[in-house]
Write a protein that holds these residues in place. Structure first.
Motif, mmCIF file in Angstrom:
data_model
loop_
_atom_site.group_PDB
_atom_site.id
_atom_site.type_symbol
_atom_site.label_atom_id
_atom_site.label_comp_id
_atom_site.label_asym_id
_atom_site.label_seq_id
_atom_site.Cartn_x
_atom_site.Cartn_y
_atom_site.Cartn_z
ATOM 1 N N ASN A 1 1.052 -1.099 -0.073
ATOM 2 C CA ASN A 1 -0.041 0.006 -0.035
ATOM 3 C C ASN A 1 0.861 1.221 -0.017
ATOM 4 O OD1 ASN A 1 0.986 -0.339 2.457
ATOM 5 N ND2 ASN A 1 -0.938 -0.110 3.687
ATOM 6 N N GLY A 2 2.040 1.141 -0.682
ATOM 7 C CA GLY A 2 2.767 2.209 -0.861
ATOM 8 C C GLY A 2 4.013 2.473 0.280
ATOM 9 N N TYR A 3 4.023 1.482 0.981
ATOM 10 C CA TYR A 3 5.169 1.324 1.629
ATOM 11 C C TYR A 3 5.358 -0.144 2.431
ATOM 12 C CZ TYR A 3 2.062 1.665 5.943
ATOM 13 O OH TYR A 3 1.175 1.332 7.070
ATOM 14 N N ILE A 4 6.482 -0.587 2.838
ATOM 15 C CA ILE A 4 6.912 -1.912 3.330
ATOM 16 C C ILE A 4 7.833 -1.955 4.425
ATOM 17 C CG2 ILE A 4 8.385 -2.464 1.637
ATOM 18 C CD1 ILE A 4 7.072 -5.279 1.458
ATOM 19 N N LYS A 5 7.681 -2.811 5.215
ATOM 20 C CA LYS A 5 8.868 -3.043 6.304
ATOM 21 C C LYS A 5 10.186 -3.547 5.853
ATOM 22 C CE LYS A 5 9.866 -4.436 11.128
ATOM 23 N NZ LYS A 5 9.333 -4.921 12.603
ATOM 24 N N LEU A 6 11.423 -3.157 6.078
ATOM 25 C CA LEU A 6 12.552 -3.981 5.677
ATOM 26 C C LEU A 6 12.671 -5.229 6.588
ATOM 27 C CD1 LEU A 6 15.238 -1.170 5.045
ATOM 28 C CD2 LEU A 6 13.771 -2.212 3.432
ATOM 29 N N ILE A 7 13.028 -6.284 6.066
ATOM 30 C CA ILE A 7 13.334 -7.733 6.578
ATOM 31 C C ILE A 7 14.888 -7.778 6.355
ATOM 32 C CG2 ILE A 7 12.773 -10.052 7.037
ATOM 33 C CD1 ILE A 7 9.898 -9.277 6.000
ATOM 34 N N PHE A 8 15.818 -8.093 7.562
ATOM 35 C CA PHE A 8 16.977 -8.300 7.340
ATOM 36 C C PHE A 8 17.052 -9.751 7.554
ATOM 37 C CE2 PHE A 8 19.260 -4.227 6.669
ATOM 38 C CZ PHE A 8 18.276 -3.260 7.285
ATOM 39 N N GLN A 9 18.344 -10.436 7.081
ATOM 40 C CA GLN A 9 18.536 -11.571 7.237
ATOM 41 C C GLN A 9 18.502 -12.158 8.542
ATOM 42 O OE1 GLN A 9 22.451 -13.063 6.575
ATOM 43 N NE2 GLN A 9 21.999 -15.246 6.356
ATOM 44 N N ASP A 10 18.848 -11.600 9.743
ATOM 45 C CA ASP A 10 19.045 -12.038 11.049
ATOM 46 C C ASP A 10 17.806 -11.671 11.752
ATOM 47 O OD1 ASP A 10 19.588 -9.336 10.983
ATOM 48 O OD2 ASP A 10 21.342 -9.415 11.952
ATOM 49 N N ASN A 11 16.787 -10.900 11.043
ATOM 50 C CA ASN A 11 15.576 -10.619 11.720
ATOM 51 C C ASN A 11 15.648 -9.542 12.959
ATOM 52 O OD1 ASN A 11 13.981 -12.317 10.329
ATOM 53 N ND2 ASN A 11 14.374 -14.081 11.350
ATOM 54 N N THR A 12 16.789 -8.845 12.682
ATOM 55 C CA THR A 12 17.269 -7.995 13.665
ATOM 56 C C THR A 12 16.383 -6.530 13.610
ATOM 57 O OG1 THR A 12 19.298 -8.362 13.500
ATOM 58 C CG2 THR A 12 18.804 -6.121 14.515
ATOM 59 N N GLU A 13 15.619 -6.240 14.732
ATOM 60 C CA GLU A 13 14.700 -5.299 14.846
ATOM 61 C C GLU A 13 15.673 -3.855 15.174
ATOM 62 O OE1 GLU A 13 11.562 -5.016 14.205
ATOM 63 O OE2 GLU A 13 11.104 -7.531 14.068
#
Length: 509
Positions: free
Chosen positions: A496-508
């Protein structure tokens, strides 16, 4: 949710709106045409010839801010470094030092222009209290027989006046008198000295050509609007359609919409109009939502949008709203969209060093590319990172990788994510560096799609719900950092115009 609302809004050229004399017309830029305005929703801003800006030293600003305090005459500037003392203004007291009213920021340039910045070309401007008040307010009015022969009331060109042409042989001229309590700043496409901020068209980031600084044709008025700011706390800023030319005159032609209000005062709209929308709630607050677009008149009245942007008639007056600029108010000049940030609002915006700290936090976690196993790194403003270490993201899922060629041509527009096997664009992540765009100071976790500008979640959610006029063609949501139109809702990916980044180690972060 990114909206894509198509409204047909045909434009007219500006030769009958604010062009006063044949000499003015000859000095104008390239003649206007609405035919090539479909892809020009924003603008780059340049300063007037006589203003030589200094760099603002306030914490929130960077070197792209043109910070100046003009002298009494609009467009003829005296430079000054300025900041506002919050403790003084919050109590309604006069601050001890120079006063900064706020900033006007053009959407789409992420803190700097794509070309080398000069004293005449900036991505944002600071408004400061002038040495002497230069603003004007309406006085008395009179009728004249022939507007072509006598455009200025009493023949005195030193006085400010507005001519409302009723016919070829009759016009109403309203004289303006000096207002010692306000400062006036003018915005428009003209490079003449009365204009403080010169606004020219630009293309969305995805359509820009390297070295291209302006488009051949424009629908922005030469004298678009003026902003008048009270010189005493709380420094209330008001916006009005149309600006005064080099003869201190505003001229509305026969085709411009005009009428008498309830106080028997004549008022009118410019040809393609000056639109604005106030945020619902505080721009940097928890519950901020975008407001409705309205149109402002020459006298500052607020009206609902016309059926088409250039139709010669006014719409319903909106008494519940005013022309007072709020922190986060958007101003559209039919080709240029600006955001007003008050000084108080800027103090709540993230500082440059805060953005750098968030970038360092991401880099300190040493995110890796699942394919190449290289450590990825977001560049700071002055850093040069090798392409193999720059983060890329799959827009269909948000998984972050380095540049790689797994299951697909590197030059292909559609790639398959190795983590979830979803297909979609593979785009380099870019940091949203214009601090005035942010609605909070939270970490950088989300990107706009399809441009992949990194920002906070709240900022992404807010701007994806804001529809902005793109030329005269309608309204669409766009990335505030590069003016790229945002992706519409996708039923399969729920984008919907934006999305959350997901890194390999699932680091928040």
């Amino acid at each position: 949710m990114a909206a894509d609302v198509e409204l047909r809004l045909p434009c007219l050229e500006h030769q009958d709106t604010l062009l006063v004399t044949e000499d003015d017309a000859a000095a104008d830029l390239t003649p206007q045409s609405p035919s090539n305005r479909e892809n020009n929703p924003t603008a780059l801003v340049v300063n007037s010839t006589n203003a030589s800006p200094l760099i603002d030293t306030s914490n929130h600003s960077d070197t792209t801010t043109s910070s100046f305090l003009p002298a009494a005459k609009s467009g003829q500037g005296q430079n000054i470094l300025s900041s506002t003392t919050t403790a003084d203004t919050s109590l309604g007291r006069e601050p001890s030092g120079p006063v900064k009213y706020g900033e006007l920021v053009v959407l789409g340039y992420n803190g700097s222009l794509p070309i080398t910045e000069t004293s005449r070309k900036r991505s944002k401007f600071s408004l400061h209290r002038r040495v002497e008040a230069n603003s004007v307010k309406p006085s008395n009015k009179q009728f004249i027989a022939n507007p072509k022969e006598k455009k200025h009331s009493g023949g005195d060109k030193s006085k400010h006046s507005v001519s409302y042409t009723l016919s070829r042989t009759q016009a109403v001229v309203v004289e303006y008198e000096k207002d010692e309590h306000t400062d006036m700043f003018q915005i428009g496409r003209s490079s003449e000295t009365p204009i403080d901020f010169v606004v020219t068209d630009t293309l969305p980031g995805s359509q820009r050509v390297p070295g291209q600084t302006q488009v051949a044709q424009s629908t922005i008025s030469r004298f678009s609007c003026r902003i008048c700011v009270e010189r005493s706390p709380p420094y209330t800023a008001r916006i009005y359609a149309a600006g005064f030319d080099q003869h201190n005159h505003i001229f509305l032609g026969e085709k411009a919409s005009k009428w008498y209000n309830q106080r028997d005062e004549i008022d009118g709209l410019t040809t393609n109009g000056v639109l604005l929308t106030h945020p619902r709630g505080q721009f940097a607050g928890k519950d901020c939502r975008p407001g409705k677009w309205r149109e402002v008149s020459v006298r500052g009245g607020i009206y609902s949008l016309r059926e088409t942007r250039s139709v010669p008639s006014k719409s319903q007056k909106v008494d519940s709203e005013s022309n007072i600029l709020m922190d986060g108010t958007l101003i559209d000049l039919c080709g240029a969209t600006l955001i007003w940030r008050s000084q108080k609002g800027l103090e709540q915006a993230p500082q440059i060093h805060q953005l750098e700290e968030y970038i360092e936090q991401i880099n300190a976690a040493r995110p890796q590319c699942p394919v190449g196993l290289t450590t990825l790194m977001l560049p700071k403003r002055s850093d040069k990172i090798d392409k193999s270490r720059q983060p890329y993201v799959y827009l269909a899922c948000g998984h972050v990788h380095g540049s790689h060629s797994w299951k697909g041509d590197q030059n292909s527009t559609t790639r398959t994510c190795p983590m979830c096997l979803k297909e979609g664009p593979f785009v380099q992540v870019q940091v949203g560096r214009e601090t005035s765009i942010y609605t909070d100071t939270h970490p950088l976790t989300h990107i706009f799609t399809p441009c992949a500008h990194l920002t906070s979640e709240k900022t992404a959610r807010y701007w994806s719900s804001v529809v902005i006029p793109y030329g005269c063609q309608g309204f669409r949501a766009m990335c505030p950092y590069c003016a790229t139109y945002l992706s519409p809702m996708d039923s399969a990916t729920k984008a919907n115009g934006y999305i959350k980044l997901i890194f390999q180690d699932n680091t928040e972060f």
